[in-house]
Design an enzyme around this catalytic site. Structure first.
Site, mmCIF file in Angstrom:
data_model
loop_
_atom_site.group_PDB
_atom_site.id
_atom_site.type_symbol
_atom_site.label_atom_id
_atom_site.label_comp_id
_atom_site.label_asym_id
_atom_site.label_seq_id
_atom_site.Cartn_x
_atom_site.Cartn_y
_atom_site.Cartn_z
ATOM 1 C CG ASP A 109 -1.973 -1.060 1.156
ATOM 2 O OD1 ASP A 109 -1.965 -1.821 0.180
ATOM 3 O OD2 ASP A 109 -2.809 -1.144 2.074
ATOM 4 C CE1 TYR A 123 -16.275 -5.485 -24.274
ATOM 5 C CE2 TYR A 123 -14.144 -6.200 -25.125
ATOM 6 C CZ TYR A 123 -15.488 -6.437 -24.905
ATOM 7 O OH TYR A 123 -16.043 -7.612 -25.311
ATOM 8 C CD GLU A 134 -8.030 -2.493 -1.833
ATOM 9 O OE1 GLU A 134 -8.465 -3.513 -2.374
ATOM 10 O OE2 GLU A 134 -7.339 -2.528 -0.803
HETATM 11 P P1 FBP Z 1 -0.966 -5.076 4.476
HETATM 12 O O1 FBP Z 1 -1.285 -3.692 4.952
HETATM 13 O O2 FBP Z 1 -1.075 -6.099 5.507
HETATM 14 O O3 FBP Z 1 0.363 -5.104 3.785
HETATM 15 O O4 FBP Z 1 -2.008 -5.503 3.370
HETATM 16 C C1 FBP Z 1 -2.384 -4.639 2.379
HETATM 17 C C2 FBP Z 1 -3.447 -5.218 1.482
HETATM 18 O O5 FBP Z 1 -2.871 -5.864 0.386
HETATM 19 C C3 FBP Z 1 -4.401 -4.116 1.048
HETATM 20 O O6 FBP Z 1 -3.947 -3.475 -0.104
HETATM 21 C C4 FBP Z 1 -5.693 -4.845 0.872
HETATM 22 O O7 FBP Z 1 -6.785 -4.000 1.108
HETATM 23 C C5 FBP Z 1 -5.625 -5.903 1.930
HETATM 24 O O8 FBP Z 1 -4.269 -6.160 2.156
HETATM 25 C C6 FBP Z 1 -6.296 -7.176 1.529
HETATM 26 O O9 FBP Z 1 -6.304 -8.028 2.623
HETATM 27 P P2 FBP Z 1 -6.664 -9.569 2.604
HETATM 28 O O10 FBP Z 1 -5.397 -10.295 2.302
HETATM 29 O O11 FBP Z 1 -7.090 -9.844 3.986
HETATM 30 O O12 FBP Z 1 -7.709 -9.800 1.580
#
Ligand code: FBP
Length: 702
Positions: A228, A272, A360
């Protein structure tokens, strides 16, 4: 019927050529395993020392001062190289150590190199030292589930993506019992130090464990991981101590590569709109980086949506002597209008296709949704705290959950309870589609975070976009522009005079515009017929000539979308040169911090945004970075996440190029192809583009 020959399948498998192509040890993998990341100059010395650097100042939160008394006074520690060591340094540095390491949270490319760096440094200092990897994240610490990490394990994971060597998990060590079990595990293994490789929540956990284990003499060191990119550390004077967490660059490059391929496909087949949701809980850093890498036609940045002020509404309210709170921040409807505007403008120049990037986490920045998220977090959190069972086990179906909310609204209306869920919330909530309600009510993760990746954000937004485009089509405001040359050719082929029909059908016939636009009043074949009859270019009861019909049909937009989600694929990607080198040096830094007797510190590399020769390993005091945040309906002390700075050069560059990328003019699209992930250090864009641009603004460290 011919008889089937007996085939010796084993002979095929054993054939040397078959062996060469079916082996999982591909040339690309071998190249990765053999790659040796550069090390920062300090690590070229036989010893390292820590030097407190008091130039960097923080303003610790009073709650952190109270809850983390033994680590709150930590300064920034600079790692320096040393060729000589006195007895004390020599004895301590070269001591046999037992260190435990755990991955926590989502995977991020580069994790294995943190292990490799730490393993190499600790075994170089003392070959008898042992490294234990806890299996499946913090659960491994709580449940005493670990593996001793050997050189073979390390060597078969160097520079390779994922966390597959020891796996990961999201459990939070947040109760007395979990703390005690973790302490027990560390004592059983006779650990000198525990290393937690994780995001904001995991580094929060690292700070609390450092405090908890302080008296036991077990050091705890954090490592900034998350695709992130929201672990970024500056001191109170704006000096950058950690420009970005590891994994961000590789994930962004993986997403960019795929989205760039969609740009190529989309601009070839031209039918598209590709809607690309890109991971990143809350902050839009990944969306911003991807946009700089690829130049999509439309990009949303969540932070910008929250910053939006509708001045027209504010002025209107001022005149009426009222305040219009809805004028601050964008609503879902506003956002969908913004997207429609881009789509309509491109259609007008004949481009009925394109690429949209939606981070997202944008929902977090949309007023009405953020309010729902906060209220539902509180309701679910309160329910879980006051009942033996949790909200989602009690109310399994959406109907049961809605029923519970309805009861809360009734109770607050009838005054028996002061629930934060009122009738208005309930009415508004019932107006949104069921799949979206389900998403908003989805189970929170163990840290109380809303799970944005489970939300079909793009579906919600694009649903509104489709509805509004339909209205615009009915109003005649959404049309596909017709190339004048094609119009002329089509008419002449059927023996019709283009100049006779042109002014009747088009609103801009004869202008210098790149495309001809059918008049707004002509929105059906019936209306086209009436117009031609009124202008007496065809007789009553005469059918519209085939060529005109063909031109008209070509001006009617069909809005077709393909939705894509880029997230888990990027987390599993192989690391870029930047992440390979960054993480290997983080591993070396971790060892220096442990050897230097630090605890409650996060390993970091300063000057990441500059040339590699200027990278400087440091330790950052975690406790000073914490603040209070709403989690599970309560305020909790957590590491502060960085969101996109709307004054940063990277964002301002994106802003100034958005119109160019929309390409709502006659020229070609401005798509950029960043190419595949490589680990050649001489590439021009070897660093994240966000870092390169932000460095130009002088917003980085001294
Ligand atoms: P971390 O903060 O643990 O690195 O995870 C980030 C992330 O990849 C986000 O971008 C995403 O919203 C979330 O994890 C998804 O989590 P999950 O693996 O529980 O679906």
């Amino acid at each position: 019927m011919s008889k089937k020959k007996d085939v010796d399948w084993n002979a095929f498998i054993k054939h040397p050529e078959a062996q060469g192509v079916i082996t999982s040890r591909t040339p690309a993998l071998l190249e990765r395993l053999n790659f040796k990341p550069d090390v920062c100059t300090v690590f070229k010395h036989p010893f390292t020392r820590l030097e407190p650097d008091f130039r960097y100042l923080f303003q610790p939160h009073p709650a952190a001062v109270q809850m983390l008394p033994d680590i709150i006074g930590n300064p920034v520690q600079k790692v320096t190289g040393s060729d000589n060591a006195d007895d004390d340094l020599r004895n301590h540095y070269l001591a046999e150590r037992h260190i435990g390491i755990v991955f926590s949270g989502g995977p991020a490319p580069g994790g294995h190199n943190v292990i490799a760096g730490l393993f190499d440094a600790m075994t170089a200092a003392n070959p008898d030292s042992r490294l234990y990897g806890f299996i499946l994240g913090p659960d491994g610490i709580i449940e005493n589930d670990y593996v001793e990490i050997t050189r073979d394990m390390v060597d078969s994971h160097r520079n390779v993506g994922s966390f597959s060597m020891i796996k990961t998990g999201r459990t939070k060590i947040d109760s007395r019992i979990k703390m005690d079990l973790s302490r027990q595990t560390c004592k059983n293994l006779n650990l000198d130090a525990l290393v937690i490789v994780g995001g904001d929540d995991s580094n929060t956990n690292a700070a609390f464990l450092a405090q908890e284990f302080f008296k036991d003499g077990i050091q705890v060191i954090g490592v900034p991981k998350t695709i992130d990119g929201d672990i970024q550390v500056r001191d109170i004077n704006g000096n950058t101590l950690c420009a970005v967490s590891f994994g961000f660059h590789s994930a962004a490059r993986a997403f960019s590569r795929d989205i760039s391929n969609l740009c190529s496909d989309g601009s070839s087949d031209v039918k598209y709109w590709h809607v690309c949701k890109v991971m990143g809980r809350v902050a839009s850093h990944l969306g911003l980086e991807v946009a700089l890498q690829v130049h999509p036609n439309i990009i949303l940045i969540g932070e910008e949506l929250a910053d939006y002020i509708d001045t027209a509404r504010i002025k209107k309210a001022e005149k009426e002597g009222t305040t219009d709170y809805t004028a601050y921040g964008m609503t879902l409807r506003n956002v969908s209008r913004l997207i429609c505007d881009g789509i309509v403008r491109r259609a007008a120049v004949g481009k009925n296709y394109g690429v949209i990037v939606i981070p997202e986490g944008v929902l977090e920045f949309i007023n009405e949704i953020q309010l729902f998220i906060i209220k539902l977090n509180t309701i679910i959190g309160e329910y879980n705290q006051t009942h033996d069972t949790d909200f989602h086990s009690t109310f399994v179906t959406l109907d049961e959950q809605l029923d519970y909310l309805r009861r809360l609204a009734r109770q607050s209306r009838e005054g028996w309870s002061s629930s934060i869920w009122n009738t208005r919330d309930d009415d508004l909530f019932n107006d949104i589609p069921a799949f979206f309600q389900e998403g908003l009510l989805t189970e929170r993760d163990s840290h109380g975070n809303f799970q944005f990746s489970q939300m079909e954000t793009e579906k919600v937004l694009m649903g509104l976009v489709k509805d509004y485009l339909k209205i615009l089509r009915e109003r005649g405001e959404y049309k596909i522009g017709i190339r004048p040359g094609w119009y002329r050719k089509t008419m002449e082929k059927d023996g019709l005079d283009p100049d006779a029909y042109g002014p009747i059908i088009f609103k801009n016939y004869g202008s210098a515009d790149p495309c001809l636009l059918v008049k707004n009043s002509i929105v059906s074949v019936k209306m086209l017929t009436q117009e031609l009859q009124r202008e007496e270019i065809i007789r009553k009861n005469q059918e519209v000539p085939a060529a005109i019909l063909k031109v008209y049909q070509a001006s009617v937009p069909k809005f077709k979308t393909q939705n894509h989600f880029y997230g888990y694929d990027g987390r599993g990607s192989d690391p870029t040169w930047f992440d390979c080198t960054y993480t290997y040096n983080l591993g070396l830094t971790v060892f220096s911090l442990i050897a230097g007797k630090a605890t409650g510190q996060m390993a970091s590399i300063k000057n990441l945004e500059k040339d590699f020769s200027q990278w400087e390993p440091i330790g950052i005091p975690i406790a000073s970075l914490m603040h209070l945040e709403e989690r599970k309906g309560k305020l909790e002390l957590v590491l502060e996440r960085a969101i996109v700075d709307l004054e940063s050069p990277a964002y301002l560059v994106l802003k100034s190029l958005q119109e160019k990328w929309l390409a709502a003019g006659p020229g070609p699209d401005d798509y950029r192809n960043p190419g595949p992930i490589r680990f050649q250090s001489q590439d021009a864009d070897v660093l994240p583009l966000t870092l390169i641009l932000n460095n130009l603004g002088g917003s980085s460290s001294d």
